[in-house]
Design a protein around this motif. Sequence first.
Motif, PDB file in Angstrom:
ATOM      1  N   TYR A  22       0.815  -1.223   0.000  1.00 41.75           N
ATOM      2  CA  TYR A  22       0.000   0.000   0.000  1.00 41.75           C
ATOM      3  C   TYR A  22       0.847   1.271   0.000  1.00 41.75           C
ATOM      4  CZ  TYR A  22      -4.211  -2.751   0.580  1.00 41.75           C
ATOM      5  OH  TYR A  22      -5.249  -3.639   0.370  1.00 41.75           O
ATOM      6  N   ASN A  47      -2.806   0.866  -6.070  1.00 40.30           N
ATOM      7  CA  ASN A  47      -3.009   1.897  -5.063  1.00 40.30           C
ATOM      8  C   ASN A  47      -2.138   3.125  -5.287  1.00 40.30           C
ATOM      9  OD1 ASN A  47      -4.825   0.307  -3.321  1.00 40.30           O
ATOM     10  ND2 ASN A  47      -3.028  -0.996  -3.073  1.00 40.30           N
ATOM     11  N   ARG A  50      -3.924   6.505  -5.320  1.00 41.88           N
ATOM     12  CA  ARG A  50      -4.805   6.813  -4.188  1.00 41.88           C
ATOM     13  C   ARG A  50      -4.098   7.766  -3.222  1.00 41.88           C
ATOM     14  NH1 ARG A  50      -9.082   3.030  -3.976  1.00 41.88           N
ATOM     15  NH2 ARG A  50      -8.695   1.096  -5.130  1.00 41.88           N
ATOM     16  N   THR A  52      -2.827   9.194   0.464  1.00 43.12           N
ATOM     17  CA  THR A  52      -2.181   8.519   1.601  1.00 43.12           C
ATOM     18  C   THR A  52      -3.222   8.032   2.601  1.00 43.12           C
ATOM     19  OG1 THR A  52      -0.208   9.884   1.346  1.00 43.12           O
ATOM     20  CG2 THR A  52      -0.513   8.788   3.461  1.00 43.12           C
ATOM     21  N   ARG A  55      -5.087   4.992   1.230  1.00 49.60           N
ATOM     22  CA  ARG A  55      -4.244   3.790   1.268  1.00 49.60           C
ATOM     23  C   ARG A  55      -4.109   3.261   2.695  1.00 49.60           C
ATOM     24  NH1 ARG A  55       0.745   5.135   0.092  1.00 49.60           N
ATOM     25  NH2 ARG A  55       0.470   7.320  -0.531  1.00 49.60           N
TER      26      ARG A  55
END
Length: 553
Positions: A22, A47, A50, A52, A55
């Motif tokens: 992630y 991810n 995405r 922070t 995630r």
Amino acid sequence: MIKKRIRYIQRYQDILTALFHYGFGHLVRDLGLLDFVRTPKRKKDPNYYRSTAERLRLLLEELGPTFIKMGQVASTRSDIFPDYLIKELSKLQDHVPPFPFKDVKAIIEEDLGNSLDSIFQHFDEEPIAAASIGQVHKAILPSGEKVVVKVRRPNIEQQVLTDLAIMEDLIGLAEERLVWAKRFNLLEVFHEFAEALKLEMNYKEEAQNTERIYKQTEDEEDVEIPTIYPSFSTKRMMTIAYVEGIKITSIREEDGYDLSKVAETFAKSLFQQIFVHGFFHGDPHPGNIFVKKDHTIALIDFGMVGRLTPEMRQNMALLVIGLKSRHTDKVLKALKNTNIVQDHVNQQLLRDDLDALRLRYYDMPISDISLGEAVQDLFAVANKHHCKVPSDLTILGKSLLSVERIVSTLDPNLRIMDLIEPFGRTLIKERYDPRRLSSLLKDEIVDSVELLRDLPRELRSLSKTVQHGKVKVEISVPEVDRLINKIDKVSNKVSFAIVLMSFSIIMVGIIVGASLTSEPTILLQLPAIEVGFVIATLMFIWIIYSIIRSGRF
């Protein structure tokens, strides 16, 4: 710490590999734990684009119950974490499948010591809800009463304790190596969370919380707390009366519900718990609030509760007064009284920030002020100045926000400050009630008398200690390590000089002694004067060099 990592090596690898997946690989690297990571597959990370916060939420959901609960608790700490993270963590859900019915049956029969058919008249095999800690089944008692039975997941306790041990290790390591982690006091927050989660796994604790709220609301006709059945409850299971109703945010006027009345009843009930009893529902989200056909509000799930001492409630009254009158000094005084402001805090800078917060609300009508948001803003200012906010106050802030959101959904025209004002007035009256003041004065007098009574004995004890020379004096010196190092160097140099002088005296004694005897000796045959002179000269040069190099001469 090393033993812990070896003992839980498989789970460590799962957690650290998930961190990599992630996008938190840099964190693993900074903690020096790359050797524990399985080599991730080289493919495009879905991810990557995405945020922070998103995630992090997905990471916690993948890692399971302990981490989900940790994220849910963190979402209440707006005094520590930024708003964008709080909003994302608030979305955390327990996406877990139900566990098999045979495990449910085994736990119930083991805990209650009888067969399931003998314990219940009927028991639905399909759960009506499943979460990370346990799941819920409908059942009927032998007496015919409809109930729900919460059963804890098998082996969940061991899994949670393992994850807590690993999390404590990782957070402790982060505070040692990462400046930002130490600034957030994550280890302290973690310990609060760990204790709360251990209590939540113990259904006996939740049963006791429910019983206490039940007794508090006995006189409230429009509020219902489900009955607990102690004979059918243990640490791993809990049997509660079944509540027939609709989730509070799902009711509609066309179905015959008075939304304004429901909102007012719900808010007043929570405020009664908070400001009158000081023991309140710590997680009043819509899924825990139901409305019955007769407009009765039913509250369920008391796994998380908040506690306010009488003194804390009085300080909350002072805080409300300060907010309502927009008086910075009253707000600061309330923060001091709740021990949020510690001695190390720069109070002038804190006052400046509180004054800026006051100006933000200055032109806003008091009826439009969100008390929950105002409290959260206060906690954010406190966190900026490294103040410590008690966990019960953060739970209070979250509960107030939840109440306001539900109320605004049901009736946008209903102002929360209008509903809370009677409770504030009551608290203010209690604060300055002559009976309360006289009681406080009485306690102070009793304490003073006790102190005076003990004073002669304490003075005698102190006198004896002084006479025997056993008084302990603690001295605090800044940069004491550097001071000790300097003292060591000075003492070494003094010792060196003493050795040089001793060597010189010995050499002189040998030469004088040898010259006074008529018999030849081995010493006379040696060039003692020359050797001694050379050694003494070298030692003298070394001392002079050391003094000049130190820059202190």
